[in-house]
Scaffold this active site. Structure first.
Site, PDB file in Angstrom:
ATOM      1  CE  LYS A  21       2.395  10.202   3.406  1.00  0.00           C
ATOM      2  NZ  LYS A  21       0.811   8.361   2.544  1.00  0.00           N
ATOM      3  NE  ARG A  26      -3.962   1.325   8.273  1.00  0.00           N
ATOM      4  CZ  ARG A  26      -4.294   1.696   6.790  1.00  0.00           C
ATOM      5  NH1 ARG A  26      -2.866   3.354   6.604  1.00  0.00           N
ATOM      6  NH2 ARG A  26      -4.055   2.014   5.807  1.00  0.00           N
ATOM      7  N   GLY A  93      -3.747  12.008   1.442  1.00  0.00           N
ATOM      8  CA  GLY A  93      -4.794  11.307   1.303  1.00  0.00           C
ATOM      9  C   GLY A  93      -5.245  10.244   1.242  1.00  0.00           C
ATOM     10  NE  ARG A 122      -4.265  10.809  -4.289  1.00  0.00           N
ATOM     11  CZ  ARG A 122      -2.720  10.783  -2.927  1.00  0.00           C
ATOM     12  NH1 ARG A 122      -2.695  11.656  -2.597  1.00  0.00           N
ATOM     13  NH2 ARG A 122      -2.667   9.679  -3.186  1.00  0.00           N
ATOM     14  CB  SER A 166      -7.949   0.543  -1.329  1.00  0.00           C
ATOM     15  OG  SER A 166      -7.970   1.028  -0.684  1.00  0.00           O
ATOM     16  CD  GLN A 168      -5.758   4.667   0.608  1.00  0.00           C
ATOM     17  OE1 GLN A 168      -6.022   6.083  -0.153  1.00  0.00           O
ATOM     18  NE2 GLN A 168      -3.430   5.699   0.773  1.00  0.00           N
ATOM     19  CG  ASP A 318       2.909   2.746  -2.149  1.00  0.00           C
ATOM     20  OD1 ASP A 318       1.839   3.268  -3.133  1.00  0.00           O
ATOM     21  OD2 ASP A 318       2.082   3.232  -0.912  1.00  0.00           O
ATOM     22  NE  ARG A 349       2.371   6.916  -7.851  1.00  0.00           N
ATOM     23  CZ  ARG A 349       2.466   6.719  -7.399  1.00  0.00           C
ATOM     24  NH1 ARG A 349       2.191   5.927  -6.635  1.00  0.00           N
ATOM     25  NH2 ARG A 349       2.023   8.168  -6.698  1.00  0.00           N
TER      26      ARG A 349
HETATM   27  C1  S3P Z   1      -2.427   3.249   1.804  1.00  0.00           C
HETATM   28  C2  S3P Z   1      -2.335   2.511   0.909  1.00  0.00           C
HETATM   29  C3  S3P Z   1      -2.379   2.452  -0.456  1.00  0.00           C
HETATM   30  C4  S3P Z   1      -0.934   3.581  -0.721  1.00  0.00           C
HETATM   31  C5  S3P Z   1      -1.104   4.153  -0.111  1.00  0.00           C
HETATM   32  C6  S3P Z   1      -0.834   3.938   1.617  1.00  0.00           C
HETATM   33  C7  S3P Z   1      -2.408   3.472   2.856  1.00  0.00           C
HETATM   34  O1  S3P Z   1      -3.549   2.877  -1.315  1.00  0.00           O
HETATM   35  O2  S3P Z   1      -0.580   3.670  -1.693  1.00  0.00           O
HETATM   36  O3  S3P Z   1       0.512   5.316  -0.506  1.00  0.00           O
HETATM   37  O4  S3P Z   1      -1.822   3.269   4.126  1.00  0.00           O
HETATM   38  O5  S3P Z   1      -3.466   1.923   3.423  1.00  0.00           O
HETATM   39  P1  S3P Z   1      -5.091   2.139  -1.437  1.00  0.00           P
HETATM   40  O6  S3P Z   1      -5.331   1.967  -0.558  1.00  0.00           O
HETATM   41  O7  S3P Z   1      -5.261   3.171  -2.276  1.00  0.00           O
HETATM   42  O8  S3P Z   1      -3.913   0.881  -2.692  1.00  0.00           O
END
Ligand code: S3P
Length: 430
Positions: A21, A26, A93, A122, A166, A168, A318, A349
């Site tokens: 995913k 990306r 998200g 979120r 993170s 993200q 995760d 969670r």
């Molecule tokens: C993800 C990063 C993680 C993960 C999310 C997907 C990503 O989150 O929990 O399911 O694709 O970069 P965080 O960056 O908030 O840790």
């Protein structure tokens, strides 16, 4: 939809996890900023990644969807289309956190990013300060959540010391760094998943990593190679857990990314005595989309409790709920610390996992930053309400197979946003 998952006898066979995913999101985004068309094979067919394609269309990409592949004809790095209605991110998200980095650099254009009710809950605040430090103009809606407004400006590079790890937030800053003048430096407390960096390198972008520091220099344009998305290690983890917990099981999970930033769950499981044979070392013989790929050979057997260390939290974020499930079957007390980040996830969670497993007979306590679970004789079973959390739904299904009486999972269809046909895959093994 609720589904009853009966105790399984012993699982046998081969299962291929869905495409990753994180890489799918990306790939669609980097395809959109690319000047040449990009073919993406094995793009994840799930609701969140469909939302990403729809958002890319709104931002000017032409997206052709074929049964086995997607072609994205992008806009280039600095030419996102002007959009005078909110860009609809659905419930994606990941996109909500990464996309503002690119849009903040679209000079003279303004974007509103919005989505479904879940997306509006979120947390998105962690991208604000670092993006503003690069000259971005960005405002959040009520309570610091979506809808958020981004006004594009000429950005400048910055050096970031992130408080929390993170992928993200890092992804967001890498997108901004591609467009900003100079070299952007990101220091993370621990290295997080590095799919953006790997894909950018295939496009010839200089992205350097030393320890948990990443550097990227701005680009004029980007041309990506075709991308084929490997199997999702986070989705594979559910089949691995089922194979470890259902007595007498032996199964193979094929073509999974074993990128070292995603294998912490496997390493912790191995520490608990799990037998998972895989080629976890890089460089690997098989590389897809710059990701090392391996089959995972899983054999059920006795497990021992372990302590999950704070530095393991971000790279296994995760999979932490699944480690709680493994802990229900492991001798001793499995303890998780340093995972406050899980309390920021929808509905908290930690509480949801602890309540859910306790309802199935687990001896488990929530702590401020994790949990402590004592393995007794496995799980009785019962009813688990996923409360809209796909990961909890899938956890409930695996728990059902490993339990003595089975589990009724309320909200099983939630799992489809992460892993379409999850239950079907799992049940064919039974
Ligand atoms: C993800 C990063 C993680 C993960 C999310 C997907 C990503 O989150 O929990 O399911 O694709 O970069 P965080 O960056 O908030 O840790």
């Amino acid at each position: 939809m609720s589904a009853f998952v009966a105790p399984a006898e012993r699982l046998r066979g081969t299962v291929q996890p869905p495409p990753d995913k994180s890489i799918s999101h990306r790939a669609a985004l980097l395809g959109t900023i690319s000047v040449e068309p990009v073919t993406i094979r094995r793009y994840l067919d799930a609701s969140d990644t469909a939302s990403t394609l729809a958002a890319m269309r709104q931002l000017g990409a032409l997206v052709e969807e074929h049964p086995d592949y997607v072609v994205v004809r992008g806009t280039g790095l600095r030419e996102a289309a002007p959009v005078d209605v909110p860009v609809d991110l659905g419930e994606a998200g990941t996109l909500l956190r990464i996309l503002p980095g690119w849009l903040a650099a679209q000079e003279g254009r303004a974007y509103v990013l919005d989505g479904g009710p879940g997306l509006r809950q979120r947390a998105v605040d962690r991208i604000l300060a670092p993006l503003r430090a690069m000259g971005a103009e960005i405002e959040l809606g009520d309570g610091g959540r979506a809808p958020l407004t981004v006004r594009g400006h000429r950005l400048h590079a910055a050096e970031h010391h992130l408080e929390a790890a993170s992928a993200q937030v890092k992804g967001c800053l890498l997108m901004a760094g591609l467009c900003a003048g100079g070299t952007t430096v990101i220091h993370e407390p621990v290295a997080t998943r590095d799919h953006t960096e790997r894909l950018l390198r295939t496009a010839g972008v200089r992205v350097e990593r030393t320890g948990s520091t990443v550097r990227v220099t701005n680009q004029d344009e980007l041309v990506l190679d075709p991308i084929s998305v490997p199997g999702d290690p986070s989705a594979a983890a559910y089949a691995v857990a089922a194979g470890l917990l259902v007595r007498g099981s032996r199964l193979c999970v094929t073509d999974t990314s074993v990128n070292w930033t995603r294998t912490t769950f496997l390493r912790i499981a191995e520490r608990m005595g799990a037998i998972v044979l895989a080629d976890l070392e890089e460089p690997s013989d098989v590389v897809i989309a710059a990701e090392p790929v391996s089959d995972l050979d899983v054999t059920a057997g006795p497990l021992l409790a372990t302590e999950i260390r704070p530095e393991e939290v971000a790279p296994a974020i995760d999979e932490l709920p699944l480690l709680a499930l493994l802990g229900c079957f492991a001798e001793g007390t499995t303890v998780l610390r340093g995972a406050e980040a899980l309390r920021r996830r929808p509905g908290d969670r930690i509480e949801r996992v602890v309540d859910g497993l306790r309802g199935l007979g687990a001896t488990i306590e929530a702590t401020a930053d994790g949990f402590a679970v004592t393995g007794t004789d496995g799980l009785r079973g019962g009813r688990l309400d996923a409360q809209g959390d796909p990961r909890l739904a899938m956890l409930g299904a695996v728990a059902g197979m490993a339990s003595r009486e089975g589990v009724e999972v309320v909200g099983m269809d939630e799992g489809a946003t992460r892993y379409p046909r999850f239950l079907e895959h799992l049940l064919t093994l039974g």
